[in-house]
Design a protein around this motif. Structure first.
Motif, mmCIF file in Angstrom:
data_model
loop_
_atom_site.group_PDB
_atom_site.id
_atom_site.type_symbol
_atom_site.label_atom_id
_atom_site.label_comp_id
_atom_site.label_asym_id
_atom_site.label_seq_id
_atom_site.Cartn_x
_atom_site.Cartn_y
_atom_site.Cartn_z
ATOM 1 N N LYS A 40 -3.663 -4.850 8.731
ATOM 2 C CA LYS A 40 -2.702 -3.863 9.662
ATOM 3 C C LYS A 40 -2.258 -4.946 10.626
ATOM 4 N N ALA A 70 11.535 -8.685 7.755
ATOM 5 C CA ALA A 70 11.958 -7.969 6.443
ATOM 6 C C ALA A 70 13.568 -7.008 7.314
ATOM 7 N N ARG A 91 1.329 -1.322 0.035
ATOM 8 C CA ARG A 91 -0.048 0.531 0.025
ATOM 9 C C ARG A 91 1.242 1.204 -0.017
ATOM 10 N N MET A 92 1.599 1.587 1.090
ATOM 11 C CA MET A 92 2.888 2.646 1.002
ATOM 12 C C MET A 92 3.496 2.784 0.069
ATOM 13 N N SER A 114 11.026 6.533 11.386
ATOM 14 C CA SER A 114 10.104 6.513 12.435
ATOM 15 C C SER A 114 8.911 6.243 11.794
ATOM 16 N N PRO A 115 7.970 6.106 12.967
ATOM 17 C CA PRO A 115 6.395 4.947 13.113
ATOM 18 C C PRO A 115 5.351 5.433 12.541
ATOM 19 N N PHE A 158 5.375 9.191 9.665
ATOM 20 C CA PHE A 158 5.788 10.236 8.589
ATOM 21 C C PHE A 158 4.585 11.277 8.350
ATOM 22 N N ASP A 186 10.198 -6.098 -3.945
ATOM 23 C CA ASP A 186 9.601 -7.396 -3.267
ATOM 24 C C ASP A 186 9.758 -8.551 -3.415
ATOM 25 N N THR A 236 6.658 -1.147 10.533
ATOM 26 C CA THR A 236 6.690 -1.112 11.941
ATOM 27 C C THR A 236 6.714 -2.331 12.705
ATOM 28 N N GLY A 291 10.194 3.336 7.610
ATOM 29 C CA GLY A 291 8.999 3.557 8.142
ATOM 30 C C GLY A 291 7.929 2.678 8.872
HETATM 31 N N1 LIG Z 1 6.138 5.141 9.322
HETATM 32 C C1 LIG Z 1 4.839 5.742 8.163
HETATM 33 O O1 LIG Z 1 4.098 6.325 8.077
HETATM 34 C C2 LIG Z 1 3.909 4.127 8.315
HETATM 35 C C3 LIG Z 1 4.646 3.753 8.713
HETATM 36 N N2 LIG Z 1 3.701 1.777 7.814
HETATM 37 C C4 LIG Z 1 4.135 0.945 8.144
HETATM 38 O O2 LIG Z 1 4.635 0.226 6.779
HETATM 39 C C5 LIG Z 1 5.029 -1.160 6.914
HETATM 40 C C6 LIG Z 1 4.320 -1.389 4.903
HETATM 41 O O3 LIG Z 1 2.844 -1.144 4.876
HETATM 42 P P1 LIG Z 1 1.515 -1.515 3.941
HETATM 43 O O4 LIG Z 1 2.580 -0.522 2.872
HETATM 44 O O5 LIG Z 1 0.454 -0.816 4.585
HETATM 45 O O6 LIG Z 1 1.636 -2.995 4.061
HETATM 46 P P2 LIG Z 1 1.673 -4.035 2.635
HETATM 47 O O7 LIG Z 1 1.567 -4.996 3.570
HETATM 48 O O8 LIG Z 1 0.495 -3.311 2.153
HETATM 49 O O9 LIG Z 1 2.974 -3.809 1.765
HETATM 50 C C7 LIG Z 1 3.847 -4.351 2.464
HETATM 51 C C8 LIG Z 1 4.564 -5.242 1.051
HETATM 52 O O10 LIG Z 1 6.446 -5.709 1.423
HETATM 53 C C9 LIG Z 1 6.530 -6.556 0.961
HETATM 54 N N3 LIG Z 1 7.422 -7.378 1.322
HETATM 55 C C10 LIG Z 1 7.596 -8.645 2.004
HETATM 56 N N4 LIG Z 1 9.147 -8.583 2.666
HETATM 57 C C11 LIG Z 1 9.737 -8.128 1.855
HETATM 58 C C12 LIG Z 1 10.726 -8.053 1.595
HETATM 59 N N5 LIG Z 1 11.724 -9.001 2.342
HETATM 60 N N6 LIG Z 1 11.833 -6.963 0.804
HETATM 61 C C13 LIG Z 1 11.294 -6.142 0.117
HETATM 62 N N7 LIG Z 1 9.374 -5.944 0.258
HETATM 63 C C14 LIG Z 1 8.689 -7.395 0.868
HETATM 64 C C15 LIG Z 1 5.463 -7.089 1.442
HETATM 65 O O11 LIG Z 1 4.887 -8.701 -0.088
HETATM 66 P P3 LIG Z 1 3.268 -9.404 0.362
HETATM 67 O O12 LIG Z 1 2.241 -9.075 0.140
HETATM 68 O O13 LIG Z 1 3.784 -10.937 -0.632
HETATM 69 O O14 LIG Z 1 4.049 -9.966 1.723
HETATM 70 C C16 LIG Z 1 4.274 -6.096 0.745
HETATM 71 O O15 LIG Z 1 3.946 -5.908 -0.485
HETATM 72 C C17 LIG Z 1 3.907 -1.786 7.685
HETATM 73 O O16 LIG Z 1 4.911 -2.151 8.920
HETATM 74 C C18 LIG Z 1 3.634 -0.516 8.423
HETATM 75 O O17 LIG Z 1 2.861 -0.248 10.127
HETATM 76 C C19 LIG Z 1 2.345 2.060 7.310
HETATM 77 C C20 LIG Z 1 1.751 3.628 6.736
HETATM 78 C C21 LIG Z 1 2.887 4.791 7.113
#
Ligand SMILES: NC(=O)C1=CN([C@@H]2O[C@H](COP(=O)(O)OP(=O)(O)OC[C@H]3O[C@@H](n4cnc5c(N)ncnc54)[C@H](OP(=O)(O)O)[C@@H]3O)[C@@H](O)[C@H]2O)C=CC1
Ligand SMILES: O=C(O)C1=N[C@H](C(=O)O)C[C@H](O)C1
Length: 234
Positions: free
Chosen positions: A145, A66, A12-13, A109-110, A112, A34, A86, A84
């Motif tokens: 989440k 990861a 998503r992000m 940062s948890p 942004f 990814d 968490t 980012g």
């Molecule tokens: N700091 C901030 O402001 C924010 C932080 N977050 C945090 O960011 C993280 C991601 O959130 P979100 O985008 O919603 O999550 P998603 O699950 O939508 O995206 C995470 C992606 O990372 C992939 N992935 C898993 N393992 C690896 C790896 N080893 N290397 C590369 N890619 C990998 C996943 O693949 P697959 O689906 O195939 O497992 C997935 O496509 C969470 O921890 C969330 O809490 C989110 C929003 C704001």
């Protein structure tokens, strides 16, 4: 031109960050990682891809399991970081900090969003003035989440605990809620609620773009969004 790699690029992000970078001047995405999907490299190849494509900054929005390896791989390649993700354990977070701090610059940062970074400041003032009030943090996020409580809520609780306060944490998961955080101070005859609601992930992406520009060519060390906000005007 700042050469960026995005890890978690199909998430998503990650997708939003890649799209936003296309509209930004002076930044380009030169690599994406990814586990599966078109146009992405597998994280197993991170070390070679970062070097081959001469990456300046790796942005990581993946999963707690990861991020440690991704961060250390980037640091060993001399690539600055914006993290980012968490849900890491204290042990993982400490390992990341200690293994990268002398190698590269990293903004970790948890949350942004600018609003949440202000909320973290405001709650310290409130806790100081509202001595003896009961404190609870209530957070709500989308049903997929993985971590609970959120990294944002844990950071808020940590700041208050450093002031000797006890904090109750409550996490709600449902639907497509982007991210709500309320810090509730309950006293006798009154209560104060400090609430942040993210209407869209643009709130986070805006901060990520600021952090990428800021961390590029910064001295080695671990930085927060507070550091970014203190020294940027846009
Ligand atoms: N700091 C901030 O402001 C924010 C932080 N977050 C945090 O960011 C993280 C991601 O959130 P979100 O985008 O919603 O999550 P998603 O699950 O939508 O995206 C995470 C992606 O990372 C992939 N992935 C898993 N393992 C690896 C790896 N080893 N290397 C590369 N890619 C990998 C996943 O693949 P697959 O689906 O195939 O497992 C997935 O496509 C969470 O921890 C969330 O809490 C989110 C929003 C704001
Ligand atoms: O997973 C999310 O979506 C979010 N995670 C971060 C957190 O755990 O605090 C930040 C934001 O609330 C969205």
């Amino acid at each position: 031109m700042i050469r960026v790699a995005v890890s978690g690029a199909n998430g998503r992000m990650g997708r939003l960050i890649v799209e936003r970078i296309k509209q930004e001047e002076g930044i380009e995405t030169v690599a994406a990682f990814d586990l599966v999907g078109e146009g992405v490299s597998h994280p197993d190849r991170m070390s070679e891809v970062l070097s081959e494509r001469d990456v300046d900054v790796l942005v990581d929005f993946t999963i707690a399991d990861a991020v440690r390896l991704n961060a250390i791989t980037a640091a060993e390649a001399g690539v600055n970081l914006v993290i980012g993700t968490t849900g890491m354990s204290d042990e993982d977070l400490e390992a990341i900090r200690s293994e990268i701090k002398d190698k590269v610059a990293a903004v970790i940062s948890p949350n942004f969003s600018i609003g949440v970074n202000l909320l973290w400041r405001l709650i310290k003032d409130a806790a100081d003035m509202l001595d003896g009030y009961d404190i609870a943090i209530i957070e709500a996020h989308h049903r997929t989440k993985l971590d609970a409580p959120s990294g944002t809520a844990l950071r808020a609780a940590g700041l208050l605990q450093e002031m000797g306060k006890h904090v109750d944490l409550h996490a709600i998961r449902g639907g497509d809620i982007v991210g709500d955080h309320t810090v509730l101070f309950s006293g006798i005859g009154e209560r104060l609620e400090i609430t942040h609601r993210a209407h869209s992930r643009d709130a986070f992406v805006n901060g990520v773009i600021r952090a990428i520009r800021w961390v590029n060519r910064r001295e080695q060390g671990i930085y927060s969004m507070d550091d970014v906000m203190e020294s940027t005007t846009r």
